[in-house]
Motif scaffolding. Structure first.
Motif, PDB file in Angstrom:
ATOM      1  N   SER A  62      -4.873   5.550   8.038  1.00  0.00           N
ATOM      2  CA  SER A  62      -5.259   4.999   6.667  1.00  0.00           C
ATOM      3  C   SER A  62      -4.659   3.855   6.421  1.00  0.00           C
ATOM      4  N   VAL A 111       1.748   7.688   3.882  1.00  0.00           N
ATOM      5  CA  VAL A 111       0.408   7.336   4.316  1.00  0.00           C
ATOM      6  C   VAL A 111       0.164   7.154   6.022  1.00  0.00           C
ATOM      7  N   ALA A 137       5.024   6.935  -7.487  1.00  0.00           N
ATOM      8  CA  ALA A 137       4.913   6.381  -6.113  1.00  0.00           C
ATOM      9  C   ALA A 137       6.108   5.799  -5.456  1.00  0.00           C
ATOM     10  N   ILE A 160       0.748  -1.232   0.032  1.00  0.00           N
ATOM     11  CA  ILE A 160      -0.006  -0.082   0.029  1.00  0.00           C
ATOM     12  C   ILE A 160       0.863   1.000  -0.063  1.00  0.00           C
ATOM     13  N   SER A 162      -7.208   0.805   4.564  1.00  0.00           N
ATOM     14  CA  SER A 162      -6.955   0.273   3.400  1.00  0.00           C
ATOM     15  C   SER A 162      -6.840  -1.164   3.373  1.00  0.00           C
ATOM     16  N   SER A 214       1.440   4.282  -3.215  1.00  0.00           N
ATOM     17  CA  SER A 214       0.830   5.657  -2.610  1.00  0.00           C
ATOM     18  C   SER A 214       1.705   6.687  -3.119  1.00  0.00           C
TER      19      SER A 214
END
Length: 252
Positions: A34, A30, A82, A22, A38, A26
Motif C-alpha cells: 500500500s 500500512v 494517527a 504516509i 500511495s 495513517s
C-alpha cells in the motif's frame, strides 16, 4: 530553471521521508504494498527504503504493516488518531496479548462516536469477528461500555439518545435504565458476558489522557480456563496506565 538549492536535494531522502509521512498520517499499520501505491514508487524501491527506515528506527514492522518507530518519541499525534498514537496503541496491544494469551482491542471516542482503533490477535485465541460495527454496538461491548462510563453525563445521555440498544444476543442489555445503572456503578472496569457474541466474555479498562477517551480490552473465549475477569482487569490496568502516560506525554 531549478535554483541551486533545488539542484542539491537528494531524491532518495525525499522518497524516504514521503513514506514516513504516509505512515505518520495513517490510522492503521500500512502494508508495504500500500505504501508503494500511495507514494507512486516501485515495489522494489519501496521495500528497500522501508528496510532502511526500519533498520534506522524510523519505522517498525508489524504483522499487518509498518508503524512509526522509536525515533519519534516526541511525535505529537493529531486529534484524528494517527502517527505515534497508532504506534503506541499497537505496542500496548502486543503487550496485552503476550501477557494474557488472548486477543486485545482498543477503541476511542471521537466526533461523538465510539470507533475501533486496532486489534491484535493472540496466536491461539484470535479476535471476535465484529459482525456489528462498534458504532452500533457500544452498549453490548466492554469496549463501548467503558467509554460510555467515562464520558460526562451529558455526552453519555446524548450518545444513548442517538443509538438504539439493539439485542445482539439473549444476554444484551437493551433496557436503558439497566445499562445506565451498570455504567454509573461499575468497579472501574467494564464487562460484557456474551452480550455481543455468544461464547466470549470481554473485559475493558479506561485509557484516559488529555484529549483522549479510549478503552483497552481483551476477549476471553469460554471453556479454556485462561483468565478470570478480575485477572484480566489487573493485567489490562497496568498496560492501560502506561499507555495513558505515553499518550499524555506525546501531546505536551
Amino acid at each position: 530553471m531549478s535554483s541551486q538549492g533545488e539542484q542539491t536535494l537528494i531524491g532518495s531522502v525525499q522518497r524516504a521521508l514521503s513514506l514516513v509521512d504516509i505512515v505518520a498520517n495513517s490510522a492503521r499499520p500500512v502494508p508495504v504494498k500500500s505504501l508503494a501505491v500511495s507514494s507512486g514508487l516501485t515495489s522494489g524501491t519501496t521495500y528497500n527504503l522501508v528496510r532502511t527506515l526500519v533498520h534506522e528506527g524510523y519505522l517498525r514492522t508489524e504483522p499487518d504493516g509498518v508503524v512509526l518507530g522509536a525515533r519519534f518519541p516526541g511525535f505529537s499525534a493529531p486529534a484524528g488518531g494517527a502517527g505515534m498514537f497508532v504506534s503506541r496503541v499497537r505496542e500496548s496491544l502486543n503487550t496485552v496479548t503476550e501477557l494474557t494469551g488472548v486477543a486485545a482491542y482498543l477503541s476511542r471516542f471521537t466526533d461523538g462516536e465510539v470507533h475501533l482503533v486496532d486489534i491484535v490477535d493472540a496466536v491461539e485465541n484470535p479476535r471476535v469477528e465484529l459482525w456489528v460495527g462498534l458504532h452500533d454496538s457500544a452498549h453490548a461491548t466492554a469496549l463501548g461500555k467503558r467509554i460510555l462510563a467515562d464520558l460526562p453525563v451529558a455526552e453519555r445521555l446524548d450518545y444513548l439518545s442517538r443509538h438504539p440498544l439493539g439485542e445482539l444476543t439473549p444476554h444484551t442489555i437493551s433496557d436503558r435504565r439497566t445499562l445506565l445503572a451498570q455504567l454509573e456503578h461499575g468497579p472501574g472496569w467494564s464487562i460484557d458476558r456474551e452480550e455481543y457474541v455468544m461464547g466470549h466474555t470481554c473485559i475493558a479498562v479506561p485509557v484516559i489522557a488529555p484529549g483522549i477517551t479510549a478503552s483497552l480490552a481483551v476477549s476471553i473465549p469460554h471453556g479454556q480456563g485462561l483468565l478470570t475477569p478480575e485477572q484480566a482487569a489487573r493485567q489490562l490496568r497496568g498496560v492501560a496506565g502506561r499507555l495513558a502516560l505515553q499518550l499524555g506525554a506525546d501531546r505536551l
